[in-house]
Design an enzyme around this catalytic site. Sequence first.
Site, PDB file in Angstrom:
ATOM      1  N   ASN A 229       0.805  -1.224   0.000  1.00  0.00           N
ATOM      2  CA  ASN A 229       0.000   0.000   0.000  1.00  0.00           C
ATOM      3  C   ASN A 229       0.837   1.273   0.000  1.00  0.00           C
ATOM      4  OD1 ASN A 229       0.964  -0.361   2.608  1.00  0.00           O
ATOM      5  ND2 ASN A 229      -0.863   0.455   3.576  1.00  0.00           N
ATOM      6  N   PHE A 231       2.988   4.340  -1.642  1.00  0.00           N
ATOM      7  CA  PHE A 231       2.787   5.055  -2.901  1.00  0.00           C
ATOM      8  C   PHE A 231       3.537   6.375  -2.913  1.00  0.00           C
ATOM      9  CE2 PHE A 231      -0.881   6.195  -0.134  1.00  0.00           C
ATOM     10  CZ  PHE A 231      -0.691   7.572  -0.034  1.00  0.00           C
ATOM     11  N   ALA A 232       3.656   6.929  -4.129  1.00  0.00           N
ATOM     12  CA  ALA A 232       4.097   8.310  -4.340  1.00  0.00           C
ATOM     13  C   ALA A 232       3.157   8.861  -5.405  1.00  0.00           C
ATOM     14  CB  ALA A 232       5.546   8.358  -4.808  1.00  0.00           C
ATOM     15  N   HIS A 259       3.860   7.758   0.865  1.00  0.00           N
ATOM     16  CA  HIS A 259       3.558   6.867   1.990  1.00  0.00           C
ATOM     17  C   HIS A 259       4.520   5.692   1.931  1.00  0.00           C
ATOM     18  CE1 HIS A 259       0.834   3.445   3.659  1.00  0.00           C
ATOM     19  NE2 HIS A 259       1.540   3.984   4.642  1.00  0.00           N
ATOM     20  N   ASN A 342       2.649   3.648  13.124  1.00  0.00           N
ATOM     21  CA  ASN A 342       3.547   2.538  13.473  1.00  0.00           C
ATOM     22  C   ASN A 342       4.731   3.042  14.299  1.00  0.00           C
ATOM     23  OD1 ASN A 342       1.832   1.135  11.822  1.00  0.00           O
ATOM     24  ND2 ASN A 342       3.416   0.189  10.571  1.00  0.00           N
ATOM     25  N   PRO A 378      -4.975   9.511   4.152  1.00  0.00           N
ATOM     26  CA  PRO A 378      -5.284   9.247   2.746  1.00  0.00           C
ATOM     27  C   PRO A 378      -6.513   8.365   2.585  1.00  0.00           C
ATOM     28  CG  PRO A 378      -3.569   7.773   3.469  1.00  0.00           C
ATOM     29  CD  PRO A 378      -3.886   8.668   4.655  1.00  0.00           C
ATOM     30  N   SER A 380      -7.784   6.335  -1.019  1.00  0.00           N
ATOM     31  CA  SER A 380      -7.279   5.239  -1.861  1.00  0.00           C
ATOM     32  C   SER A 380      -6.706   5.873  -3.120  1.00  0.00           C
ATOM     33  CB  SER A 380      -8.402   4.266  -2.216  1.00  0.00           C
ATOM     34  OG  SER A 380      -9.327   4.877  -3.113  1.00  0.00           O
ATOM     35  N   MET A 381      -6.383   5.062  -4.117  1.00  0.00           N
ATOM     36  CA  MET A 381      -5.796   5.626  -5.329  1.00  0.00           C
ATOM     37  C   MET A 381      -6.768   6.511  -6.114  1.00  0.00           C
ATOM     38  SD  MET A 381      -5.606   2.338  -7.914  1.00  0.00           S
ATOM     39  CE  MET A 381      -4.535   1.336  -6.895  1.00  0.00           C
ATOM     40  N   HIS A 402      -5.341   6.168  10.248  1.00  0.00           N
ATOM     41  CA  HIS A 402      -4.199   6.456   9.363  1.00  0.00           C
ATOM     42  C   HIS A 402      -4.584   6.327   7.896  1.00  0.00           C
ATOM     43  CE1 HIS A 402      -3.859   2.207   8.593  1.00  0.00           C
ATOM     44  NE2 HIS A 402      -2.604   2.223   8.200  1.00  0.00           N
TER      45      HIS A 402
END
Length: 489
Positions: A229, A231-232, A259, A342, A378, A380-381, A402
């Site tokens: 999961n 991403f940039a 992330h 985390n 965030p 999702s995409m 988160h």
Amino acid sequence: MAKLKISGKELRAIGYPEGPVISIAMNVMEKNYKYEKKEEVMELLKKILSAPVEYENDAVLGLIAEQLIPKKETAPGEAIELNATGIHFNVFGGENIEEGAIHQMQLASRLPISVAGALMPDAHAGYGLPIGGVLATENAVIPYGVGVDIGCRMCLSVFPITPKELVQREHFFSRELNEATLFGSPGIFEDEDTVDHEVLERKEFDELPLLKSLQSRAWKQLGSSGSGNHFAEFGIVEVSEKDAILGIDAGLYIGLLTHSGSRALGANIANHYTKIAREKRRLPGEAANLAWLNLDEQEGMEYWLAMNLAGDYASACHHVIHAKIAKAIGEKPLTMVENHHNFAWKEMMITPDGKVKELIVHRKGATPAGKDVLGIIPGSMTAPGFIVKGKGEIASVSSASHGAGRKMSRSKALNSITQSELKEQLQRNGVKLLGGGLDEAPNAYKDIEVVMKSQSALVDVVGKFSPKIVRMDGTAPKKWQKTNSLDGE
């Protein structure tokens, strides 16, 4: 180029003993060093044989080293009983949280060290503490309460660029995402592409043997992004009114959101100290992964130092990526918003009995939401994310979700979502996807709008981020990988 081949006879000739280590060494080297020169590989195998302890925490070579290290006879650790009843913890958005996550939080609430807790609306089951679980303890840290990807982090740069450029110069922005970081495993840069950073010079690398063995790989992974999961992405940042804490005017901007976490460094720290914690404190059955280390014992102090280093390393990874892109696009960000999840923090809290104490607050997949603390949540995409400002709500132990949180395991997503469904969603939302897979499809996640409503008492929304060009790891999950939870747990 011919692939590497090693025989058992050759390994015995350099001193490798009979046993499983022969076949393990052959498999490890032929798989991970297949295009290296044989003489260099054999020299490395000799080094492992002569000093296996130096390689025991290496993510690859540790498989060989552990076969060569004499097994210690360890005294059985302290047997711990859970309390009959647990501490009270608040659940936010409980109607959308699976029973497994609630059950895991109930187990955590019964630990003798537990003082306060909460479950966020994006929660789902994990290992030890559930993802979305927040637990405050006294003088103790739970490695699996922090998670494997220590310091997994969100980072947003807001640039003074009009959003229409994402369409007009889509190729340019896509190229910069591709060139700025590496995704997937092992995610190691070639020597000529590595960068230096002050975090790699930290004294902890010299003071803790575990970290010393991980320093070289940390250098080669600095600025990489992992898989799953992580991403940039470029997107549109919308600020409806100026907020004193965020500090930018109302308007539309281009944002870069990343992330990812602490890569192999954090994973090795988590696994090493979880093993020690489980040996020292034997908890019953499914609570075993909640074993803790006291902060006044050697191992606990070591973990605390290593955890904080991993968190700073995760932050450095993001800053390297953002600096590369800022240089490429020729703009300095107006502001950066970032936050760990985390992780564990030392925080002063009012305990249920009314006392003010310093407690250890674990936020596994949860965003710090202290009074006026900024963070990113965030979706999702294709779903929006939100820039938020914490309210310092005691009921949530000053925490928020988160993200949107998974509603499908990876395996379920792969089996129930089609490529045509994903393509249609991307087109409908005007999102270009670089990499990524069905296991990360928007349908695999909860509705971020519902999640945000469930925590309106915890955070104020001060901005919105809508993804437009998304880069993720494009490698399909391996069959042997655990596919029922988030990466970087």
